[in-house]
Every structure is written in structure tokens, then in C-alpha cells.
Design an enzyme around this catalytic site. Structure first.
Site, short mmCIF file in Angstrom:
data_model
loop_
_atom_site.label_atom_id
_atom_site.label_comp_id
_atom_site.label_asym_id
_atom_site.label_seq_id
_atom_site.Cartn_x
_atom_site.Cartn_y
_atom_site.Cartn_z
N GLU A 167 1.29 4.42 5.29
CA GLU A 167 0.71 5.41 4.42
C GLU A 167 -0.83 5.31 4.64
O GLU A 167 -1.50 4.22 4.34
CB GLU A 167 1.05 4.86 2.90
CG GLU A 167 0.24 5.69 1.55
CD GLU A 167 0.52 5.20 0.50
OE1 GLU A 167 0.66 6.04 -0.67
OE2 GLU A 167 0.44 3.91 0.28
N ASP A 202 2.65 0.31 2.67
CA ASP A 202 1.79 0.83 1.46
C ASP A 202 0.12 0.59 1.77
O ASP A 202 -0.04 -0.37 2.25
CB ASP A 202 2.22 0.02 0.02
CG ASP A 202 1.38 0.56 -1.08
OD1 ASP A 202 1.52 1.83 -1.46
OD2 ASP A 202 0.51 -0.19 -1.60
#
Length: 689
Positions: free
Chosen positions: A384, A348
Site C-alpha cells: 500500500e 499496510d
């Protein structure tokens, strides 16, 4: 409270609470503490039985050994030191702290002002000091014996070019599965059940990417609004599994069983992990672990060390430039690979992990550490590739070995099928793996994770059913969530009984997902897209633990049953067509990868020229992939009218239609040298030598 237990010096390694078969070694990193106390609790976690000062401080690690402590013991820490927020220090021994290396947590946080290191409501805010004991509302750490008999667990080791990812949520995947015993729904055990795995096997995916499974809590502001942190992007323990997904008494063994069962079905397990920030928030956040252990070491601080250097939008940024903090993250990743047998990670806000404060660097310490690690360099790594800090958008800029979520693929494909002008040239590049972004330093097409939908945003059904977000259920007056959705409701906002609108929506769903499966790169499917899951137009469902976010297992209508069969078919087509999953990038008419050629054609059968690509009204074109044995032709017609396409010269076997998103019944041999593509439709054809 007893304080008489005799403690031995122990060792500074390994960090955490380590059971050696005879006793437990406790070791905690804190460079700036003046004293560390180990607190032992009863089995219910309600009463502090004993407080023992760790006797040794070696290489900035506090440590001690208790020979009569056993697995199952509940514990926490109290850490002494200066409370000087203006200098970056927030020690407060009144606060019970979680061990960063804890392998299991017991209980949940009960939000109370006592978990804050300062006095809530005090005129001096976080410069004030709170003396209340927080132990009565804090979860406790558990001493764990991690030993487990794995048996012949064989990792699937799916090659990247053959990988098809399914992004899922542990509870969302299992909550409505009527074939599961009630106690397994929403748990790792539910994902391990044959009925759940059968769904994944039928679909044909090769990897399940699980949204955060590491320990996290529901935020106070959500609890006060009657909501929860459903997604889980708020980690507080990098080694412990989230307690809400574990059956009572099962511990990490339930997670390991899930991994083994998925491996037996040939499915890899990828964990979505959050190492960029923690659940402690900004300077006004609670003191749960890292902040009270050594705030100045664990977090990046601003020019004024009272405040945090925040590139995550979540209040803080983990300080991976500190060697011990970097060690913690690396130890955590290796733990999940070596002890729990996971096959990879999706990181993330990964740009924050590759930063030197303001600057992203491919040779950042974390990225270099991963690259040279003999364990982690061998698993799937997905970034990401953005964060909220300066220069945070880094799609295409991660080093070799990394794949990346490609939001440019998402937006270009959405815009093309929506009918936006000028999308054809960009879509052509995306169909071939986005070489303009990823072809550098020996990277391959699989580096592009191609997706239309993900947990963050509309589902596939909502993408073709809503022009605007409808996030009222989040109780933020529909201000949350982004508005640039590139969605189209096909003529009616939300639910409708109009059969023409529903037919068009079905075809648009088929177009979008077929494009993903037929593009070079790594396809990713969002949980529930295969059978019509809708969030009612909510594009930011992070706080909704309701059927809005859960996979439907029963009461799936005929349209969605048909769509599930369609998804199975296009997954199978991808697997059976090596031309759709090339190992090397393809370029125009250049021969690459053992003689594979690429051609771009207009509906009249002529090759597309520069003027065609430059024409913003080019909404229909065909891609031909060919080698000595086979040609594949993908026709993409986003025009609002049907188009007649001239077919290239066939091979010996003639042209056959493999797929038509307007009417799949048309599949079969084609006669003549033309084929009709209905308005807003995709066709896949082949000819063989």
C-alpha cells in the site's frame, strides 16, 4: 508466589519462547533494560505462580532456560529500567508485557487504567508513574509446540500475470454462511470449510488476501462507544494469530489447516500485515509490550524523545532502522511463510517501511532486506504505497519484485464511468497496466494492483448508489471517512424501487468490474462485490462488526444472483484470453511481447489522434489488442447516449461479441462492420485467424 525455580543460562537465540523437546529457552531483546523478569501463570491466566529473573544478557538479549516448562505454559514479562519519557525510556515493571515473539496469546485485554504506564488524569500526564499491577487485565503469552504434520501441501505458485485477488475478512466471509456449524463461523475453520472454498472456486479467483490476522485488540475508545476494531489494523503481536479467529483450543493449527485447504483448491493465501505501527499508540497510549520492553529501540522517536515520529497517523512508527527490530519483522514474515505456508503479503502503509524518517528510499534497509532474503524474495509482495508522513505518496516508486495498490487506477476508472471530462487519456494508460508508473527497472504490468473498491471506502454497490458518505453508525457525526469518492447514485440516493435507476446501477457495476478484469495488471475484487454487498453508504466501516460488513450467503436477490453469474463470466473470460494478461508492457502500435499490437480507435473506425485525446469530451473509444492469431476489441462508451462503432478489418473468422454489459444476451457472431454500444456500456469482441 514462588521465586525459587532454578533457571539455566540458556542462549540468546532464537528469540521468543522456544520449546526444544526438553525445556523452554526464553530470550527477549532489550538494549536499555536493567533487569528482565519472566512471569509464569496458571492455566487460566489469572494467578501469577512464579517470577524468575532472566540470568544472562548477551548481545542486548536477556535469556534463560527452564528445563521443566512445557508447551501450554502461560507467561509474560516485567522489564526494569529508567522511567524517563523525556529521554525516550518508559520502563515500568508493574506492567505485564507481551513477548513480541509470542506464537499464541490467551485471553483478551480488559481495558483498565492499570494498563497505562502513567497515572490517567495526573497533571503531569505521561511524565507521571503508575504503580498498579496490570497482569489481571492483560492477555497472556503461550508456549507453543509449532510442530504440525502438513502432509503433501503443494503451494499453487500462480504466476503473477494469472493472479486474480479476492480481498476478504475472516469473520466477514463466514459469519452468515448457513452451511457452517455455528462454532466455525467467524473463524479460520470457517474459511477452511468446503462450502466457503466452493464460493471462491466458483468465482474463479486465484488468491485470497486476508485482512489482518495477526494479534490485535479492540481500541479502548471504540469499546467505550459500543464499537470494535473490526478491520484489525492495530497489531500487537507479529507472530501470534488473532485470538478471535481461532476456535477454542485450536491454536495456530487451525490457521494452517485453512491454508492447506485453500491450497488444495488452487487458491493462494496472502496476508494483510501491519508492521508500520503497533496498538500502543502515542505517548498517551497503553503499555502492552514494546513500549515497556524498550521504547527507545522499538519506536522512532521525535526530536523531543518524549514524543513519537509518527508517519502512520496511528500514534507511533516502528523503528526498522534498529537491527533487532528489523530482525523481528523479518523473522515474523519468514515464520508465516515457512511455518504457516502463506504465499505472500500485502503491507499496510508500506511507505513507512521504506523511510529514513522524512525520506522514502527504494534502498531503505527493510526493502533491501526483503530483496536479498532467499525466502521472502520468492513470495508475492504487495505495497500500500502511501502513509501520512511527509512525501508519503509513493505509487510507482517501490523497487522490483513489488506490486502496488494503484489508487490512480481506481480514481481514473471511477471518474471515467461516472462521466467526468478529461479521463480518457489517463484511462488508456491504466488499461495497459499503468506503464507511466511502473515500467522501470524491469518491472512488469502485474505490478499494478487494479481495483475499483477495497475494504477502505464504498463497496461496488454503494459506489453506484450514493453520492455522499453515510457514516453515522460510526458515532463520529459523519466526520470520518474521506469525501472524494468519485461515486454516482444514478439518480437516487441509497435504496430505491425505481427500476430504471436499478437497471442503470447494474450496468454501472458491470462496467466497472469488467474494466478491472479486462485491464493489464493484477485485478482485485472486494469481498461481497460479486453479490451486491452494501454498507448502507458507510465508506469507513472499520468499527462495524455487523451484517454491514458480512458477506451475504442467503437472501440474495435476482439482480445480485445475475451479477454473481456475470462476475464469474468475466473472470473466466480473462483466464481464457491471454491478450488480456500480457507479461510485458504494451505501447501504442509498437510490436512487443511476441508481436502483440495495440490500437486506439474512435467510434468512426479511425485511429484516435492527439486532438481526440486532448478533447475533454472524449467519452467513447475502443482498444484493440492483436497478435498473429487473434484480435480483441474493447469498446468503452461512458457517454449518456448510444454510439455506433465501426469495426476494424476482421481476421478469417469474423467478429464475435463476447460480452455486452448492457445486455449479455447479445453475445454471439456479429454481422457487418458496425456494432452498437448502448449508453454507458462496455463491449468485448474478438476475431480469430
Amino acid at each position: 508466589m514462588r521465586r525459587t525455580r532454578q533457571i539455566q543460562p540458556g542462549t540468546p537465540f532464537p528469540l521468543g519462547a522456544h520449546w526444544d523437546g526438553s525445556g523452554v529457552n526464553f530470550a527477549l531483546f532489550s538494549a536499555n533494560a536493567t533487569k528482565v523478569e519472566l512471569c509464569l501463570f496458571d492455566l487460566a491466566g489469572r494467578r501469577e505462580l512464579e517470577r524468575v529473573e532472566l540470568p544472562e544478557f548477551t548481545h542486548e538479549v536477556w535469556h534463560g532456560y527452564l528445563p521443566d516448562v512445557r508447551p501450554g505454559q502461560l507467561y509474560g514479562y516485567r522489564v526494569h529500567g529508567p522511567y524517563e519519557p523525556s529521554a525516550g525510556h518508559r520502563f515500568n515493571p508493574n506492567k505485564l508485557l507481551l513477548d513480541p515473539y509470542a506464537l499464541e496469546l490467551r485471553g483478551d485485554i480488559r481495558w483498565h487504567d492499570a494498563v497505562f504506564g502513567y497515572r490517567i488524569g495526573h497533571p503531569r500526564d505521561d511524565l507521571s508513574f503508575d504503580r498498579r499491577d496490570s497482569a489481571f487485565v492483560m492477555p497472556k503469552c503461550v508456549v507453543v509446540d509449532p510442530a504440525v504434520t502438513w502432509g503433501p501441501d503443494i503451494r499453487p505458485k500462480i504466476p503473477w500475470e494469472d493472479t486474480i485477488i479476492y480481498e476478504a475478512h475472516v469473520k466477514g466471509m463466514t459469519a452468515l454462511n448457513g452451511d457452517l456449524p455455528e462454532q466455525f463461523r467467524g473463524k479460520f475453520a470457517g474459511l477452511a470449510d468446503p462450502s466457503t472454498i466452493e464460493h471462491l472456486v466458483k468465482l474463479g479467483v486465484t488468491a485470497v488476501e486476508l485482512m489482518p490476522c495477526q494479534a490485535f485488540f479492540d481500541d479502548r475508545h471504540l469499546i467505550e462507544r459500543g464499537l470494535v476494531n473490526y478491520w484489525g489494523y492495530n497489531t500487537i503481536g507479529f507472530f501470534a494469530p488473532a485470538t478471535r479467529y481461532i476456535s477454542p483450543g485450536a491454536g495456530i493449527h487451525e490457521f494452517k489447516l485453512m491454508v492447506r485447504r485453500l491450497h488444495e483448491a488452487g487458491i493462494e493465501v496472502i496476508l494483510d500485515v501491519v508492521y508500520n505501527h503497533t496498538a500502543e499508540g502515542n505517548q498517551m497510549g497503553p503499555t502492552l509490550s514494546f513500549r515497556g520492553i524498550d521504547n527507545a529501540s522499538y519506536y522512532l522517536l521525535g526530536d523531543d524523545p518524549r514524543y513519537y515520529f509518527d508517519t502512520t497517523g496511528c500514534g507511533n512508527t516502528v523503528n526498522l532502522r534498529n537491527q533487532r527490530v528489523l530482525q523481528m519483522v523479518m523473522d515474523s514474515l519468514r515464520y508465516w511463510v515457512q511455518e504457516c505456508h502463506v504465499d505472500g503479503f500485502r503491507f499496510d502503509l508500506a511507505s513507512s517501511l521504506g523511510r529514513d524518517r522524512d525520506v522514502f528510499d527504494q534502498n531503505a534497509v527493510f526493502l533491501d532486506a526483503i530483496r536479498q532474503d532467499p525466502v521472502l524474495s520468492q513470495v508475492k509482495l504487495i505495497a500500500e504505497p502511501w502513509d501520512t508522513g511527509p512525501d508519503g505518496y509513493q505509487v510507482g516508486n517501490f523497487p522490483p519484485m513489488w506490486a502496488e495498490w494503484n489508487d490512480q487506477y481506481r480514481d481514473t476508472t471511477r471518474g471515467y464511468w461516472k462521466g467526468d471530462d478529461g479521463q480518457a487519456p489517463d484511462l488508456a494508460g491504466k488499461l495497459l497496466g499503468s506503464s507511466e508508473l511502473f515500467e522501470k527497472r524491469g518491472r512488469r504490468p502485474w505490478a499494478s494492483i487494479n481495483f475499483i473498491t477495497a475494504h477502505d471506502g464504498f463497496t461496488l454497490t454503494d459506489l453506484v448508489s450514493y453520492n455522499d458518505k453515510h457514516n453515522e453508525a460510526n458515532k463520529e457525526e459523519n466526520r470520518d471517512g474521506h469525501s472524494h469518492n468519485l461515486s454516482w447514485n444514478c439518480g437516487a440516493e441509497g435504496e430505491t424501487d425505481d427500476q430504471q435507476v436499478l437497471d442503470l446501477r447494474d450496468r454501472m457495476r458491470r462496467n466497472l468490474l469488467a474494466t478491472v478484469l479486462f485491464s493489464q495488471g493484477t485485478p482485485m475484487i472486494l469481498m461481497g462485490d460479486e453479490n451486491g454487498r452494501s454498507q448502507g453508504g458507510n465508506n469507513n466501516s472499520y468499527c462495524q462488526d455487523t451484517e454491514m460488513n458480512w458477506l451475504r450467503w442467503q437472501d440474495v436477490g435476482e439482480r445480485d444472483q445475475a451479477f454473481f453469474a456475470f462476475v464469474r463470466r468475466i473472470v473466466k473470460l480473462r483466464k481464457n484470453q491471454p491478450l488480456l494478461r500480457q507479461r510485458l508492457f504494451l505501447h501504442g502500435d509498437l510490436e512487443r511481447n511476441g508481436g502483440t499490437k495495440v490500437g486506439w480507435f474512435r467510434p468512426d473506425g479511425k485511429q484516435l489522434e492527439r486532438a481526440d485525446w486532448d478533447n475533454p469530451h472524449t467519452h467513447s473509444f475502443a482498444l484493440v489488442l492483436a497478435n498473429a492469431d487473434q484480435k480483441l476489441m474493447i469498446v468503452l462508451n461512458a457517454h449518456y447516449e448510444e454510439m455506433e462503432f465501426v469495426l476494424p478489418e476482421p481476421m478469417k473468422g469474423g467478429w464475435s461479441l463476447l460480452l455486452d454489459t448492457e445486455d449479455d444476451a447479445h453475445a454471439g457472431p456479429l454481422e457487418g462492420r458496425t456494432v452498437r454500444a448502448d449508453a454507458r456500456a462496455l463491449l468485448l469482441m474478438e476475431t480469430r485467424a
